[in-house]
Structure formats: C-alpha cells, structure tokens
Design an enzyme around this catalytic site. Structure first.
Site, PDB file in Angstrom:
ATOM      1  CG  ASP A  85      -9.520  -8.225   0.873  1.00  0.00           C
ATOM      2  OD1 ASP A  85      -8.939  -9.216   1.345  1.00  0.00           O
ATOM      3  OD2 ASP A  85      -9.968  -7.300   1.594  1.00  0.00           O
ATOM      4  CG  HIS A 198     -11.826  -7.749   9.201  1.00  0.00           C
ATOM      5  ND1 HIS A 198     -12.125  -9.091   9.228  1.00  0.00           N
ATOM      6  CD2 HIS A 198     -10.903  -7.596   8.224  1.00  0.00           C
ATOM      7  CE1 HIS A 198     -11.412  -9.707   8.291  1.00  0.00           C
ATOM      8  NE2 HIS A 198     -10.660  -8.839   7.679  1.00  0.00           N
ATOM      9  CG  HIS A 234      -7.186 -10.003   6.402  1.00  0.00           C
ATOM     10  ND1 HIS A 234      -8.194  -9.791   5.499  1.00  0.00           N
ATOM     11  CD2 HIS A 234      -6.256 -10.744   5.761  1.00  0.00           C
ATOM     12  CE1 HIS A 234      -7.898 -10.389   4.361  1.00  0.00           C
ATOM     13  NE2 HIS A 234      -6.725 -10.987   4.493  1.00  0.00           N
ATOM     14  N   GLY A 235      -7.249  -6.627   9.004  1.00  0.00           N
ATOM     15  CA  GLY A 235      -7.592  -5.708  10.087  1.00  0.00           C
ATOM     16  C   GLY A 235      -6.426  -4.790  10.409  1.00  0.00           C
TER      17      GLY A 235
HETATM   18  P1  13P Z   1      -9.336  -2.758   8.499  1.00  0.00           P
HETATM   19  O1  13P Z   1     -10.629  -2.226   8.031  1.00  0.00           O
HETATM   20  O2  13P Z   1      -9.331  -3.014   9.936  1.00  0.00           O
HETATM   21  O3  13P Z   1      -8.189  -1.913   8.028  1.00  0.00           O
HETATM   22  O4  13P Z   1      -9.151  -4.192   7.818  1.00  0.00           O
HETATM   23  C1  13P Z   1      -9.070  -4.309   6.424  1.00  0.00           C
HETATM   24  C2  13P Z   1      -9.016  -5.716   5.935  1.00  0.00           C
HETATM   25  O5  13P Z   1      -8.508  -6.600   6.589  1.00  0.00           O
HETATM   26  C3  13P Z   1      -9.606  -5.992   4.611  1.00  0.00           C
HETATM   27  O6  13P Z   1      -9.440  -7.304   4.196  1.00  0.00           O
END
Ligand code: 13P
Length: 307
Positions: A85, A198, A234-235
């Site tokens: 990632d 995020h 993401h997030g």
């Molecule tokens: P979250 O922490 O909001 O779940 O996001 C994770 C992410 O996008 C990692 O790349």
C-alpha cells in the site's frame, strides 16, 4: 506485460467486471494478519493483505520483509494476495522518500502488486514518478495502483471541516487530469478522491472515532465512464453504507480498510494479544458480511473466469 498465473491483475479485473469489491486490509501489527486471513477463509471471501510505508515507520509492522515472512506463514491463495500500500513520493510529514528503492525491494520480496502515491506532487511530477514505477512493476509482471487527488487524513493536524471539503469538492480527482494521467502512466488501477478521507494516524488522534464520510457518486460515475479501469477507494473505514454500495457499481473494485480493524486491536493488545486478535476477527466478520456484503466473493470472482 508478463502476467503471473492467478495474478492480482486478473483477479481485480474480474472483480471489477462483475461489480464485486475486493477489500484490502492494512497490517500495522504482525499478529493482526492471522485473524484477517482466517476471517477471509472462513467466509470464502477474497481480499488483499496490505502494508503501507507508514505502518513500518509509525506502527509495528516491522518491515516489508517481516510482513512478507508472516504472509508466507498465513497465506491462502484461494483467498489472499499480498499488496504494498501507500509508498508516497512525499510523505505525510512532507519529506521526500526513496520510493523507487522501496518499491524495487517489494517486487524482489515477491509482493503481488504495489502502490505508488504521488498525490502530493504536481500532475506532471506525479505522472513522471508513477511512470517509473509502472515500467518497473510491469516488467516484473505485477500491477500498479497510483493516486490522483487528495485523500486527506494521514497528515498530522486537523482535517479541514468535512462538510466544507465535500461541498466544495476541493482535492477531488479531476476528470481531465485523470484521463491524461492514466494514458501517460499506464497505471492498472487508480485511487480516487471523491469525498473519502483516511482515518487519522498521528499518535494524538489515532484512537479517535473516524467521521462518517460520504461519496460524490455522480462524480465517480463520470470518472468510471471515462477511464474504464478498476478504481480504488481509500479511507474505507466508516463510509455511509448507501454510498459504498453505489460506488461498487461505479467502478470501485478495491477498498482499503485500516482504522476499523486497527482500533479494536490497539484497545486490547497490551492486555492480551489473543483477545486483540479475536476482536479483529469479529470486526472482519462484520465488515465482510454486513458492511460490504461480500461473503463468498472468492467463488463469484473465480467462477467462469479463465483465471
Ligand atoms: P481507513 O483507515 O480510513 O480505513 O483507510 C485505510 C486506507 O485507505 C489505507 O490505504
């Protein structure tokens, strides 16, 4: 592009064509991997095991090698692949990284796909950095995820007010830029900014409950109809469900989840690792069955496909 058999590239393409989302789970602490893989296996769900650079710098995942070694012990190729990632070119503290060295090392270690995050750069510099990585990864036969637009939240300091961010669309992925970006970089998947943020990772804010984000679905629909490649969200923690479900019909083929499984682990890790792992497992079941409704996805992804 040389393709490994049963590679992540074909798997994500199949999922995307069928409108099935593949979740990627971040592993900031090595013992989290066992319950994540177990929950995927027990529910017959396909997912990615992920580590981001910030998780070996700011958390306790150790290194890309320790994650790879743990993955070799836990993996089940019917249900898992290993993904690198966020490797940012400029990190959340505004420092330049040695992104090419890190990503080359990951490819050497056998990671099945990689992400280059040039989203803090200008469009032209993001294209330049991403192009270097697509050349590297494609010659090794693995797919690349890149990011365009600002998915905020990893930086220290408070987020701009969410309502303002959503209403103005500030930092959202631009359609015109995305078209140019994909054409010039040949990225396989694109991480988009459409209202997603995020979860916080600074020590001061990492235990806070994440806000419930929404998604600009009409904007996503335009991006999807223009790019025709798998899109990444993401997030993934705490996005309102009705938006999530719509996004999977509009090209989101991969969703990244970190905060939702990290916080229950951190709450218990100092008293009992076993109890912390159980908390991760239970949260995984909830995410797979209720929040994303993807239990049994492995069969649906692999069925009547040539992979
Ligand atoms: P979250 O922490 O909001 O779940 O996001 C994770 C992410 O996008 C990692 O790349």
């Amino acid at each position: 592009m040389k393709i490994k058999p049963f590679g992540t590239s074909e798997i994500i393409l199949q999922a995307w064509k069928k409108g099935i989302v593949v979740p990627g789970f971040n592993i900031p602490y090595l013992p989290m991997m066992e319950p994540v893989v177990r929950a995927l296996r027990d529910t017959g769900t396909f997912g990615l095991i992920m580590v981001a650079r910030l998780e070996w710098i700011k958390f306790k995942s150790g290194s890309m090698k320790s994650i790879r070694d743990e993955y070799e012990k836990q993996k089940d190729l019917r249900f898992t692949r290993l993904h690198l990632d966020h490797v940012p070119v400029i990190d959340e503290d505004n420092l330049l990284t040695d992104f090419e060295t890190i990503i080359s090392e990951a490819i050497g270690l056998g990671y099945d796909s990689v992400m280059i995050d040039g989203s803090r750069l200008s469009l032209e510099d993001n294209i330049k950095s991403t192009r270097k990585i697509t050349a590297l990864a494609h010659s090794a036969g693995i797919p690349v995820e890149a990011e365009l637009g600002a998915v905020m939240g990893h930086e220290s300091g408070p987020l701009p007010p969410y309502e303002e961010l959503f209403a103005t669309g500030k930092g959202f992925t631009s359609l015109e830029e995305a078209l140019k970006f994909v054409k010039e970089t040949q990225t396989d998947w694109l991480s988009v900014a459409i209202g997603n943020v995020h979860g916080a990772i600074s020590t001061a804010a990492r235990t806070e409950k994440k806000i419930e984000a929404r998604l600009a679905i009409p904007h996503l629909e335009k991006i999807n109809n223009t790019l025709h490649i798998p899109l990444v969200l993401h997030g993934g923690t705490g996005i309102a469900k009705e938006y999530l479900m719509q996004s999977f019909k509009q090209g989101i083929a991969k969703i990244n989840i970190a905060t939702a499984i990290r916080q229950p682990y951190e709450k218990l890790m100092n008293s009992s690792v076993k109890a912390a792992q159980d908390a991760v497992y239970n949260e995984m079941l909830d995410i797979i069955r209720k929040q994303l409704e993807i239990a049994g996805s492995a069969n649906r992804i692999f069925d009547d496909s040539n992979i």
